[in-house]
Write a protein that holds these residues in place. Structure first.
Motif, mmCIF file in Angstrom:
data_model
loop_
_atom_site.group_PDB
_atom_site.id
_atom_site.type_symbol
_atom_site.label_atom_id
_atom_site.label_comp_id
_atom_site.label_asym_id
_atom_site.label_seq_id
_atom_site.Cartn_x
_atom_site.Cartn_y
_atom_site.Cartn_z
ATOM 1 N N PRO A 119 0.802 -1.230 0.000
ATOM 2 C CA PRO A 119 0.000 0.000 0.000
ATOM 3 C C PRO A 119 0.827 1.270 0.000
ATOM 4 N N GLU A 120 2.016 1.227 0.600
ATOM 5 C CA GLU A 120 2.829 2.446 0.638
ATOM 6 C C GLU A 120 3.257 2.904 -0.756
ATOM 7 N N HIS A 121 3.211 1.999 -1.738
ATOM 8 C CA HIS A 121 3.549 2.393 -3.106
ATOM 9 C C HIS A 121 2.461 3.263 -3.731
ATOM 10 N N LEU A 122 1.300 3.328 -3.103
ATOM 11 C CA LEU A 122 0.169 4.067 -3.665
ATOM 12 C C LEU A 122 -0.044 5.419 -2.988
ATOM 13 N N GLU A 123 0.815 5.774 -2.041
ATOM 14 C CA GLU A 123 0.558 6.950 -1.216
ATOM 15 C C GLU A 123 0.887 8.270 -1.902
ATOM 16 N N ASP A 124 1.762 8.274 -2.900
ATOM 17 C CA ASP A 124 2.275 9.521 -3.449
ATOM 18 C C ASP A 124 1.909 9.687 -4.918
ATOM 19 N N ASP A 125 2.196 10.867 -5.453
ATOM 20 C CA ASP A 125 1.943 11.146 -6.855
ATOM 21 C C ASP A 125 2.892 10.383 -7.770
ATOM 22 N N CYS A 126 4.060 10.009 -7.264
ATOM 23 C CA CYS A 126 5.056 9.280 -8.048
ATOM 24 C C CYS A 126 5.574 8.082 -7.254
ATOM 25 N N ALA A 127 6.044 7.074 -7.992
ATOM 26 C CA ALA A 127 6.859 6.036 -7.376
ATOM 27 C C ALA A 127 8.256 6.585 -7.148
ATOM 28 N N VAL A 128 8.916 6.105 -6.104
ATOM 29 C CA VAL A 128 10.259 6.575 -5.753
ATOM 30 C C VAL A 128 11.225 5.396 -5.835
ATOM 31 N N VAL A 129 12.279 5.565 -6.654
ATOM 32 C CA VAL A 129 13.230 4.483 -6.900
ATOM 33 C C VAL A 129 14.640 4.987 -6.602
ATOM 34 N N PRO A 130 15.352 4.382 -5.633
ATOM 35 C CA PRO A 130 16.737 4.786 -5.382
ATOM 36 C C PRO A 130 17.591 4.561 -6.621
ATOM 37 N N CYS A 131 18.466 5.533 -6.904
ATOM 38 C CA CYS A 131 19.328 5.437 -8.088
ATOM 39 C C CYS A 131 20.647 6.138 -7.769
ATOM 40 N N ALA A 132 21.666 5.326 -7.387
ATOM 41 C CA ALA A 132 22.965 5.861 -6.959
ATOM 42 C C ALA A 132 22.737 6.837 -5.795
ATOM 43 N N ASP A 133 23.243 8.081 -5.915
ATOM 44 C CA ASP A 133 23.118 9.013 -4.805
ATOM 45 C C ASP A 133 21.887 9.906 -4.927
ATOM 46 N N ARG A 134 21.017 9.615 -5.889
ATOM 47 C CA ARG A 134 19.794 10.387 -6.066
ATOM 48 C C ARG A 134 18.578 9.471 -5.999
ATOM 49 N N LEU A 135 17.408 10.074 -6.038
ATOM 50 C CA LEU A 135 16.171 9.322 -6.130
ATOM 51 C C LEU A 135 15.521 9.628 -7.479
ATOM 52 N N MET A 136 15.041 8.585 -8.125
ATOM 53 C CA MET A 136 14.268 8.736 -9.349
ATOM 54 C C MET A 136 12.793 8.656 -8.988
ATOM 55 N N VAL A 137 12.007 9.630 -9.433
ATOM 56 C CA VAL A 137 10.557 9.585 -9.230
ATOM 57 C C VAL A 137 9.904 9.364 -10.588
ATOM 58 N N VAL A 138 8.866 8.520 -10.610
ATOM 59 C CA VAL A 138 8.254 8.105 -11.872
ATOM 60 C C VAL A 138 6.744 8.156 -11.740
ATOM 61 N N SER A 139 6.089 8.726 -12.745
ATOM 62 C CA SER A 139 4.625 8.799 -12.752
ATOM 63 C C SER A 139 4.099 8.473 -14.144
ATOM 64 N N THR A 140 2.927 7.845 -14.197
ATOM 65 C CA THR A 140 2.252 7.539 -15.458
ATOM 66 C C THR A 140 0.825 8.049 -15.402
ATOM 67 N N ASP A 141 0.391 8.698 -16.481
ATOM 68 C CA ASP A 141 -0.983 9.207 -16.570
ATOM 69 C C ASP A 141 -1.598 8.785 -17.900
ATOM 70 N N MET A 142 -2.882 8.409 -17.860
ATOM 71 C CA MET A 142 -3.610 8.022 -19.058
ATOM 72 C C MET A 142 -4.750 9.011 -19.293
ATOM 73 N N LEU A 143 -4.809 9.554 -20.508
ATOM 74 C CA LEU A 143 -5.853 10.507 -20.866
ATOM 75 C C LEU A 143 -6.618 9.988 -22.076
ATOM 76 N N HIS A 144 -7.960 10.062 -21.994
ATOM 77 C CA HIS A 144 -8.835 9.648 -23.088
ATOM 78 C C HIS A 144 -9.576 10.865 -23.637
ATOM 79 N N GLU A 145 -9.856 10.829 -24.927
ATOM 80 C CA GLU A 145 -10.519 11.976 -25.550
ATOM 81 C C GLU A 145 -11.866 12.290 -24.902
ATOM 82 N N THR A 146 -12.705 11.286 -24.670
ATOM 83 C CA THR A 146 -14.063 11.571 -24.196
ATOM 84 C C THR A 146 -14.099 12.048 -22.758
#
Length: 288
Positions: free
Chosen positions: A16-43
């Motif tokens: 559940p903690e993976h669903l708490e934020d606007d982005c996923a957080v992935v450790p990457c060397a000395d920084r953090l990578m944040v990743v988000s996906t959004d789906m938009l439909h015409e209607t």
């Protein structure tokens, strides 16, 4: 059933903690990578009269808004296009490219497929030092509750207030503001894509405290009667401003247009002018 109910279902399958934020957080060397996906439909997501360029812009903007809410700097964007008509592709891709360029990101790839309805799926990657990452969890009683910009403008356009049409069709993700707020020491942050009221309840879900706002302090859409503007500010979607909590003395932050609208309280409730705030706003829903 609405999307927040289905999020709870997902929380029984993945942590559940993976669903708490606007982005996923992935450790990457000395920084953090944040990743988000959004789906938009015409209607459901593209208002009537929107150009293909604006559709591409919006697809990127909504994802960069998520990156901004974590205090991160934009990096790369991928765009998957479910295309209904081939002649639309150039405008969509140019809009996506231009939004990336405007906010310091790079469009680096994606996918292309044939769909009966135009569908755009954007994936945004951002980068942040661990000390500057801001999550939704972290609000503390006594913190100020504040928002960037003005609220209700996108919904005002949908209600016929044409002076706000650009805010609806070409949202401006608060990328610079998100990074400045993170460096200033805000305690919690998210974007307001589904409206202020629902966003406050999203913060409530992950914090051990509550939120009390004063509706007289809401930054309302210009040119709209006050009572209508107040309702739009509370419940209208599509603003892509930032909602954040900050210890006393942090706000104002240089270069950030922000409005303090309330405070964090001990009781786990959401109040507006001392009364419980109705949890409504923009939601995808399924019948049955």
């Amino acid at each position: 059933m609405d999307e927040r109910g289905l999020h709870r279902l997902i929380g029984t399958i993945i942590a559940p903690e993976h669903l708490e934020d606007d982005c996923a957080v992935v450790p990457c060397a000395d920084r953090l990578m944040v990743v988000s996906t959004d789906m938009l439909h015409e209607t459901t997501d593209f208002p009537a009269g929107m150009t293909d360029w604006q559709a591409g812009w919006m697809a990127v903007a909504v994802t960069l808004s998520d990156v901004a809410s974590m205090g991160a700097a934009p990096g790369q964007v991928l765009l998957a296009v479910g295309l209904d008509r081939p002649e639309r592709l150039r405008g969509i891709m140019e809009g996506a490219r231009d939004c990336c360029a405007a906010f310091g990101a790079e469009l680096v790839g994606g996918d292309l497929d044939a769909h009966s309805e135009l569908t755009l799926v954007s994936t945004g990657i951002g980068w942040v030092e661990p000390g500057y990452l801001v999550r939704r969890r972290g609000a503390r009683p006594g913190d100020a509750v504040a928002v960037t910009g003005r609220l209700g403008e996108a919904q005002a356009a949908l209600n016929g207030w044409e002076q706000h049409r650009r805010e609806l069709l070409e949202p401006q993700p608060r990328v610079r503001e998100g990074q400045a707020l993170a460096r200033a020491g805000v305690s919690a942050m998210m974007d307001i894509s589904d409206g202020l009221a629902l966003s406050l309840y999203d913060l409530l879900a992950v914090n051990d405290c509550g939120f009390a706002i004063d509706t007289a302090r809401l930054p309302l859409p210009a040119g709209v009667p006050v009572e209508e503007g107040r309702l739009l500010a509370l419940y209208g979607g599509g603003d892509f401003e930032l909602l954040f909590c900050a210890p006393q003395g942090v706000v104002p932050v240089a270069g950030v247009e922000a409005h303090v609208i309330g405070e964090v309280i001990d009781e786990r409730v959401v109040l507006a002018d001392g009364e419980p705030l109705e949890p409504r706003g923009y939601l995808h829903e399924w019948s049955g």
